[in-house]
Design an enzyme around this catalytic site. Structure first.
Site, PDB file in Angstrom:
ATOM      1  N   ARG A 160      65.329 -41.331 -17.458  1.00  0.00           N
ATOM      2  CA  ARG A 160      65.960 -42.620 -17.799  1.00  0.00           C
ATOM      3  C   ARG A 160      65.017 -43.789 -17.478  1.00  0.00           C
ATOM      4  O   ARG A 160      65.452 -44.819 -16.967  1.00  0.00           O
ATOM      5  CB  ARG A 160      67.281 -42.807 -17.036  1.00  0.00           C
ATOM      6  CG  ARG A 160      68.377 -41.832 -17.367  1.00  0.00           C
ATOM      7  CD  ARG A 160      68.897 -42.029 -18.794  1.00  0.00           C
ATOM      8  NE  ARG A 160      70.103 -41.243 -19.029  1.00  0.00           N
ATOM      9  CZ  ARG A 160      70.075 -39.951 -19.351  1.00  0.00           C
ATOM     10  NH1 ARG A 160      68.931 -39.308 -19.481  1.00  0.00           N
ATOM     11  NH2 ARG A 160      71.207 -39.304 -19.569  1.00  0.00           N
ATOM     12  N   SER A 235      76.822 -43.197 -19.138  1.00  0.00           N
ATOM     13  CA  SER A 235      76.658 -43.075 -17.679  1.00  0.00           C
ATOM     14  C   SER A 235      76.307 -44.435 -17.094  1.00  0.00           C
ATOM     15  O   SER A 235      75.321 -45.048 -17.497  1.00  0.00           O
ATOM     16  CB  SER A 235      75.529 -42.113 -17.352  1.00  0.00           C
ATOM     17  OG  SER A 235      75.800 -40.847 -17.862  1.00  0.00           O
ATOM     18  N   GLU A 331      72.396 -47.548 -13.844  1.00  0.00           N
ATOM     19  CA  GLU A 331      71.511 -47.228 -14.967  1.00  0.00           C
ATOM     20  C   GLU A 331      71.598 -48.288 -16.069  1.00  0.00           C
ATOM     21  O   GLU A 331      70.623 -48.582 -16.748  1.00  0.00           O
ATOM     22  CB  GLU A 331      71.895 -45.839 -15.507  1.00  0.00           C
ATOM     23  CG  GLU A 331      70.777 -45.145 -16.255  1.00  0.00           C
ATOM     24  CD  GLU A 331      70.715 -45.596 -17.691  1.00  0.00           C
ATOM     25  OE1 GLU A 331      69.622 -45.983 -18.125  1.00  0.00           O
ATOM     26  OE2 GLU A 331      71.757 -45.597 -18.359  1.00  0.00           O
TER      27      GLU A 331
HETATM   28  N1  EPU Z   1      80.922 -33.813 -12.392  1.00  0.00           N
HETATM   29  C1  EPU Z   1      82.078 -33.910 -11.638  1.00  0.00           C
HETATM   30  N2  EPU Z   1      82.987 -34.870 -11.966  1.00  0.00           N
HETATM   31  C2  EPU Z   1      82.797 -35.728 -12.991  1.00  0.00           C
HETATM   32  C3  EPU Z   1      81.623 -35.625 -13.755  1.00  0.00           C
HETATM   33  C4  EPU Z   1      80.692 -34.677 -13.431  1.00  0.00           C
HETATM   34  O1  EPU Z   1      82.305 -33.160 -10.683  1.00  0.00           O
HETATM   35  O2  EPU Z   1      83.664 -36.567 -13.213  1.00  0.00           O
HETATM   36  C5  EPU Z   1      79.926 -32.782 -12.034  1.00  0.00           C
HETATM   37  C6  EPU Z   1      80.237 -31.405 -12.549  1.00  0.00           C
HETATM   38  O3  EPU Z   1      79.942 -30.497 -11.510  1.00  0.00           O
HETATM   39  C7  EPU Z   1      79.275 -31.164 -13.677  1.00  0.00           C
HETATM   40  C8  EPU Z   1      78.095 -32.011 -13.269  1.00  0.00           C
HETATM   41  O4  EPU Z   1      78.671 -33.115 -12.564  1.00  0.00           O
HETATM   42  O5  EPU Z   1      78.935 -29.839 -13.769  1.00  0.00           O
HETATM   43  C9  EPU Z   1      77.282 -32.537 -14.425  1.00  0.00           C
HETATM   44  O6  EPU Z   1      78.149 -33.239 -15.310  1.00  0.00           O
HETATM   45  P1  EPU Z   1      77.753 -33.488 -16.863  1.00  0.00           P
HETATM   46  O7  EPU Z   1      77.338 -32.229 -17.468  1.00  0.00           O
HETATM   47  O8  EPU Z   1      78.867 -34.253 -17.490  1.00  0.00           O
HETATM   48  O9  EPU Z   1      76.446 -34.366 -16.761  1.00  0.00           O
HETATM   49  P2  EPU Z   1      76.063 -35.621 -15.865  1.00  0.00           P
HETATM   50  O10 EPU Z   1      74.972 -35.222 -14.928  1.00  0.00           O
HETATM   51  O11 EPU Z   1      77.283 -36.233 -15.259  1.00  0.00           O
HETATM   52  C10 EPU Z   1      74.133 -36.386 -17.451  1.00  0.00           C
HETATM   53  C11 EPU Z   1      73.691 -37.620 -18.180  1.00  0.00           C
HETATM   54  C12 EPU Z   1      74.550 -37.851 -19.424  1.00  0.00           C
HETATM   55  C13 EPU Z   1      74.391 -36.655 -20.328  1.00  0.00           C
HETATM   56  C14 EPU Z   1      74.832 -35.401 -19.553  1.00  0.00           C
HETATM   57  C15 EPU Z   1      74.601 -34.142 -20.333  1.00  0.00           C
HETATM   58  C16 EPU Z   1      72.786 -39.101 -16.477  1.00  0.00           C
HETATM   59  C17 EPU Z   1      72.956 -40.363 -15.700  1.00  0.00           C
HETATM   60  N3  EPU Z   1      73.787 -38.783 -17.293  1.00  0.00           N
HETATM   61  O12 EPU Z   1      75.457 -36.606 -16.983  1.00  0.00           O
HETATM   62  O13 EPU Z   1      74.000 -38.991 -20.098  1.00  0.00           O
HETATM   63  O14 EPU Z   1      75.160 -36.796 -21.516  1.00  0.00           O
HETATM   64  O15 EPU Z   1      74.052 -35.282 -18.330  1.00  0.00           O
HETATM   65  O16 EPU Z   1      73.240 -33.864 -20.365  1.00  0.00           O
HETATM   66  O17 EPU Z   1      71.743 -38.453 -16.361  1.00  0.00           O
HETATM   67  C18 EPU Z   1      74.184 -41.346 -20.407  1.00  0.00           C
HETATM   68  O18 EPU Z   1      73.069 -41.444 -19.887  1.00  0.00           O
HETATM   69  O19 EPU Z   1      74.816 -42.362 -20.823  1.00  0.00           O
HETATM   70  C19 EPU Z   1      74.817 -40.044 -20.504  1.00  0.00           C
HETATM   71  C20 EPU Z   1      76.064 -39.876 -20.961  1.00  0.00           C
END
Ligand code: EPU
Length: 336
Positions: A160, A235, A331
């Site tokens: 990012r 995010s 972010e």
């Molecule tokens: N999780 C929770 N509760 C929540 C959300 C997430 O416990 O409310 C935990 C879960 O364990 C899950 C893990 O977080 O397994 C990862 O969640 P997710 O797969 O939704 O991904 P993220 O790390 O929360 C990142 C990116 C997203 C992108 C997704 C998928 C960042 C800041 N965000 O989210 O990017 O779509 O991975 O690759 O790196 C964005 O940047 O706007 C965005 C949506």
């Protein structure tokens, strides 16, 4: 030049925040932008408006980048090289590539925003980052109005992050982005858990680019709010990277804490998990709140102000710092 007065920016930012631009202009060509920059240097750029939180009226001239067009520079049996103007909608470009069987960005389906801003924060999702397909970024230097080109290496991409958020921030207007995509032997990335699950549920064994794009669209729709319905900026925070030592301490207290190893001494923690654990997931405060299906996303249910959402973000940061000793980095660009 058609500069308009007192224009609401509500429809120009995906958070749907209603602030006013004292002066506003939409530009649809590089030439027009260069002409404008000769006399107007103190500008505020808006493109897809998908990664900003506006907290007050904008006094500077707001320049809406609306330069359109996709061109194929060259192609051979294996690769296609395209240049896409900054004002093209990102997801429509992804769909264009999927339809033409150009591989590389299908995992980045349905990300809001425009092509011109994708390199700034190096958009990423489901195991893919846009930096892996970008060959160069063309930009106009505001001071000189010269069109310059940044190679992939010069963009200094990180998670990012890029040179456009750091060293050269505010000095350039990105006008086009060039990509190298595959025409065959696609490097499909289905390792991200949710994609695999989605493909298995549809009984797809040898997925096409379209199958992967569809899977990503389905996953995103199930977790992330559509900005056309509920204002948001994806995010709101970055996933923090913490020391191995702190991670081991936290693991004692929270045995189920999810993590991704970055190096021998560093671990990345999903911010969404931290925010959920701190009790914010799905919390609504009048017109704004934390999304019920993904705690990393702050939402505007109606007429929230940017300041209200910013205060909520600060409250979340304070709580996470107290509870987990982790400082969460925002972010989204806060425009204050
Ligand atoms: N999780 C929770 N509760 C929540 C959300 C997430 O416990 O409310 C935990 C879960 O364990 C899950 C893990 O977080 O397994 C990862 O969640 P997710 O797969 O939704 O991904 P993220 O790390 O929360 C990142 C990116 C997203 C992108 C997704 C998928 C960042 C800041 N965000 O989210 O990017 O779509 O991975 O690759 O790196 C964005 O940047 O706007 C965005 C949506």
């Amino acid at each position: 030049m058609n500069i308009q007065q007192n224009i609401s920016l509500k429809n120009y930012n995906t958070f749907g925040i209603d602030v006013t631009a004292k002066r506003f202009i939409s530009v649809d060509s590089v030439h027009q932008l260069q002409q404008l920059l000769k006399t107007e240097k103190d500008i505020f750029l808006i493109s897809g408006g998908s990664n900003m939180l506006l907290t007050k009226d904008i006094e500077k001239l707001v320049v809406h980048i609306d330069i359109k067009g996709i061109s194929i520079d060259k192609e051979d049996d294996n690769f296609v090289y395209l240049t896409v103007n900054a004002g093209e909608n990102w997801h429509e470009f992804v769909l264009f590539c999927v339809d033409n069987k150009y591989g590389g960005i299908e995992n980045l389906s349905l990300i809001p925003g425009n092509v011109g801003t994708c390199p700034i924060q190096n958009i990423g999702a489901y195991g893919v980052e846009v930096k892996d397909t970008i060959t160069k970024v063309e930009a106009i230097e505001i001071e000189s109005q010269k069109l310059v080109s940044f190679s992939n290496a010069e963009c200094n991409f990180g998670y990012r992050n890029s040179i456009f958020k750091n060293e050269v921030k505010g000095n350039y207007v990105i006008s086009a982005v060039s990509f190298k995509l595959t025409k065959k032997n696609h490097n499909l990335n289905t390792s991200y858990g949710a994609i695999e699950t989605e493909l298995v549920s549809k009984n797809i064994k040898n997925p096409s680019l379209k199958n992967i794009s569809d899977a990503v669209i389905a996953i995103r729709k199930s977790k992330l709010p559509d900005p056309k319905e509920i204002g948001n900026s994806g995010s709101f925070f970055k996933n923090p990277v913490i020391s191995e030592m702190l991670f081991l301490e936290l693991q004692e207290e929270y045995p189920n804490i999810p993590s991704y190893r970055i190096s021998d001494s560093e671990v990345k923690i999903p911010a969404g998990w931290l925010i959920e654990k701190a009790g914010f997931k799905g919390k609504r405060f009048g017109n704004y709140g934390v999304h019920e299906k993904q705690a990393l996303v702050l939402v505007n249910y109606g007429n929230a102000t940017g300041e209200e959402i910013y205060q909520l973000a600060k409250k979340i940061q304070e709580t996470i710092l107290k509870q987990f000793r982790i400082s969460l980095e925002i972010e989204v660009n806060i425009i204050a």
